[in-house]
Design an enzyme around this catalytic site. Structure first.
Site, PDB file in Angstrom:
ATOM      1  N   GLU A  84       0.883  -1.187   0.029  1.00 50.30           N
ATOM      2  CA  GLU A  84      -0.098  -0.011   0.198  1.00 50.30           C
ATOM      3  C   GLU A  84       1.077   1.311  -0.097  1.00 50.30           C
ATOM      4  O   GLU A  84       0.355   2.347   0.030  1.00 50.30           O
ATOM      5  CB  GLU A  84      -0.912   0.109   1.277  1.00 50.30           C
ATOM      6  CG  GLU A  84      -1.867  -1.261   1.125  1.00 50.30           C
ATOM      7  CD  GLU A  84      -2.680  -1.284   2.626  1.00 50.30           C
ATOM      8  OE1 GLU A  84      -3.112   0.017   3.018  1.00 50.30           O
ATOM      9  OE2 GLU A  84      -2.627  -2.323   3.038  1.00 50.30           O
ATOM     10  N   CYS A 116      -4.858  -5.128   2.462  1.00 47.19           N
ATOM     11  CA  CYS A 116      -4.027  -6.344   3.229  1.00 47.19           C
ATOM     12  C   CYS A 116      -4.494  -7.482   2.570  1.00 47.19           C
ATOM     13  O   CYS A 116      -3.955  -8.741   3.223  1.00 47.19           O
ATOM     14  CB  CYS A 116      -4.527  -6.113   4.717  1.00 47.19           C
ATOM     15  SG  CYS A 116      -4.328  -4.552   5.449  1.00 47.19           S
ATOM     16  N   HIS A 243      -5.787 -12.752   9.430  1.00 43.25           N
ATOM     17  CA  HIS A 243      -5.193 -11.350   9.245  1.00 43.25           C
ATOM     18  C   HIS A 243      -5.499 -10.512  10.470  1.00 43.25           C
ATOM     19  O   HIS A 243      -6.792 -10.686  11.001  1.00 43.25           O
ATOM     20  CB  HIS A 243      -6.035 -10.447   8.058  1.00 43.25           C
ATOM     21  CG  HIS A 243      -5.794  -9.102   8.060  1.00 43.25           C
ATOM     22  ND1 HIS A 243      -4.533  -8.578   7.938  1.00 43.25           N
ATOM     23  CD2 HIS A 243      -6.710  -8.052   7.956  1.00 43.25           C
ATOM     24  CE1 HIS A 243      -4.473  -7.205   8.040  1.00 43.25           C
ATOM     25  NE2 HIS A 243      -5.674  -6.777   8.083  1.00 43.25           N
TER      26      HIS A 243
END
Length: 414
Positions: A84, A116, A243
Site C-alpha cells: 500500500e 491487506c 489477518h
C-alpha cells in the site's frame, strides 16, 4: 490425476530495528485506556529515516534468497511485491527489489495493490502457475512490504499499525506449509473502509472496517465450505491464522465463527481460541499490523510458537484487505517446519529492536510522514541512527536508503 504439491518453501519477516510500547502510546496520546485490553497489543515497530518499502522488502527476503544455491536462485521466475506504500505511479517497488536481491533477468517482476489482501492474492496466483506444471521446479517470491505514515490524527489506528515486510517463497518443494490447492473461499465487494488518497494521509472508517472484516470472514468460510464440503470448523483444522489488524480483532472473529458454525459454551470457545489461534498472534502483538504481510507473519508465529507445529497439522488461513477482498484457504504444516523456521530466528531479531521513548518516536514522525512523498533530491542523515543497526550486523549487511537524486532513490549496504 493427483493434485500437485505446492506451498511455502520459505518464510521470513523484517520488522525494523526500533519499537515502542503501545501502552506508552496510549498514555501519551491521551487515548481511552479502557480500550487498551481489547487491542491485546504489546509493542509496534517504528520506521527510521533510512527505511522504506524497498529496504523492508529486501531485508525480509535476503535471508531466503541467500540460502538458495545459484541454480535454485535462477529458478525464481516470478517476483511480486504487495504494498500500500508504492513509491511511484509507474515504476514498481519490485524493480528495485529485483536488483538488490540479485534475481535473474528471466524473472517476471510485478507490484500489486489490494490493501491487506494483496500478498495472499499473489501467492494464490503463483500457486496456480506452479501447480500447472508448465515450468517444473520454478519458484515464486512474494513480498508484502509497507511503512506506516500515521500520526495522532489516526486515533486508535496509530498504536496498532506496524512497519516492515514478510517474504514468502513459493515452490513445489514446500518446507513449511503445503497448501490445499483448490481449497479456498473468496468474498469481495466494494466498500470505503480505508484508503490513502495522498502518500501522507490515510482515511480510516474504523467501525465499517471491523464490520466488513467480520462479514467477509463468515462469507469467505461459507464459500470455502461450498468448495470443500464436509469441512468442520473445529474437527478439520488444528490451527487458525487470520489477518490481524490487532489481536483483539482476531479474538472477535474467532468467536463469531464459532458461534455461527460450531456453537459452544463461552468457556469452550475461549479455550479453543487459546489452543488453536493464540500462537499465531505472538509476533503481531510485538510488531503491529503489517498489512498484506499480516496473515503470513501470523503463519510464522504459529510455526514458531505452537507445540503441534512439528506435526502434520492442518491450518486454516483468513486474509482480508480493505476495499475489499477476502479469502479463506487452508494447508498442512510440513513435518519439521519449526526446525527450518527456527534457523531464521524471527523472535530473536524482534528482541534486538531498540525500544524508543515516546519523545524519540515523535522526533522520527516527520521523516516517516514524508517517506512516500516524492522528492526531487534528498539526503538521508544516518548520523545518530547507526547504533540501531549494531545488534543486527552479525546476521549480515542490511539495505538502507541513502539519498534521492532527480527522483531516483539510491540505496546502499550497511
Amino acid at each position: 490425476m493427483s493434485t500437485p504439491t505446492v506451498g511455502v518453501e520459505g518464510l521470513n519477516a523484517y520488522a525494523g530495528v526500533a519499537r515502542i510500547s503501545t501502552r506508552a502510546m496510549f498514555t501519551e496520546r491521551g487515548l481511552n485506556t479502557d480500550r487498551f485490553a481489547n487491542l491485546q497489543m504489546e509493542q509496534r515497530s517504528v520506521q527510521l529515516p533510512w527505511e522504506d518499502p524497498v529496504t523492508n522488502a529486501v531485508n525480509a527476503a535476503l535471508p531466503l534468497v541467500a540460502a538458495l544455491s545459484d541454480d535454485e536462485r535462477g529458478r525464481i521466475e516470478l517476483l511480486v511485491t504487495s504494498t500500500e506504500s508504492g513509491l511511484d505511479y509507474s515504476k514498481s517497488v519490485a524493480s528495485y527489489v529485483h536488483e538488490f536481491l540479485g534475481l535473474p533477468r528471466t524473472c517476471r517482476v510485478l507490484e500489486v495493490k489490494q490493501a491487506c489482501y494483496g500478498a495472499t492474492g499473489a501467492v494464490q496466483l503463483a500457486v496456480g502457475h506452479l501447480a500447472s506444471g508448465i515450468s517444473p521446479g520454478a519458484k515464486a517470491l512474494v513480498i508484502a512490504t509497507d511503512v506506516n505514515p500515521m500520526d495522532e490524527h489516526a486515533g486508535y489506528a496509530e498504536p496498532t499499525t506496524g512497519h516492515g515486510a514478510v517474504a514468502v517463497l513459493v515452490s513445489d518443494r514446500p518446507r513449511l506449509l503445503a497448501l490445499d490447492v483448490g481449497a479456498y473461499g473468496i468474498n469481495s465487494f466494494e466498500t470505503m473502509d480505508t484508503a490513502r488518497p495522498r502518500p501522507d494521509f490515510d482515511l480510516y472508517h474504523a467501525d465499517r472496517s471491523l464490520l466488513t472484516y467480520l462479514e467477509c470472514l463468515s462469507d469467505s468460510y461459507r464459500a470455502y465450505l461450498r468448495r470443500v464440503p464436509g469441512t468442520r470448523l473445529v474437527e478439520s483444522f488444528d490451527h487458525i491464522v487470520m489477518h490481524t489488524p490487532f489481536a483483539g480483532m482476531v479474538r472477535a472473529g474467532h468467536r463469531k465463527l464459532m458461534r455461527e458454525f460450531a456453537p459452544r459454551p463461552p468457556a469452550e470457545i475461549e479455550a479453543d481460541f487459546v489452543r488453536r489461534v493464540a500462537p499465531s498472534l505472538r509476533y503481531t502483538q510485538q510488531v503491529g499490523n503489517l498489512c498484506s504481510g499480516s496473515v503470513w507473519l501470523g503463519l510464522a508465529s504459529l510455526i514458531d510458537n505452537a507445540p503441534a507445529s512439528t506435526g502434520d497439522a492442518r491450518v486454516a488461513l483468513y486474509s482480508y484487505g480493505s476495499g475489499c477482498a477476502s479469502e479463506f484457504f487452508s494447508g498442512r504444516l510440513v513435518p519439521g517446519a519449526a526446525g527450518w523456521s527456527g534457523r531464521l530466528d524471527i523472535a530473536g531479531r524482534l528482541a534486538l529492536r531498540r525500544e524508543l521513548t515516546f519523545k524519540e518516536y515523535e522526533g522520527l514522525l516527520p521523516a516517516s510522514r514524508q517517506c512516500l512523498v516524492p522528492k526531487a533530491d534528498h539526503t538521508v542523515d544516518l548520523a545518530g541512527h547507526e547504533e540501531y543497526l549494531e545488534p543486527f550486523r552479525a546476521a549480515g549487511p542490511m539495505l538502507v536508503l541513502e539519498s534521492v537524486a532527480n527522483y531516483r532513490r539510491r540505496y546502499g549496504w550497511r
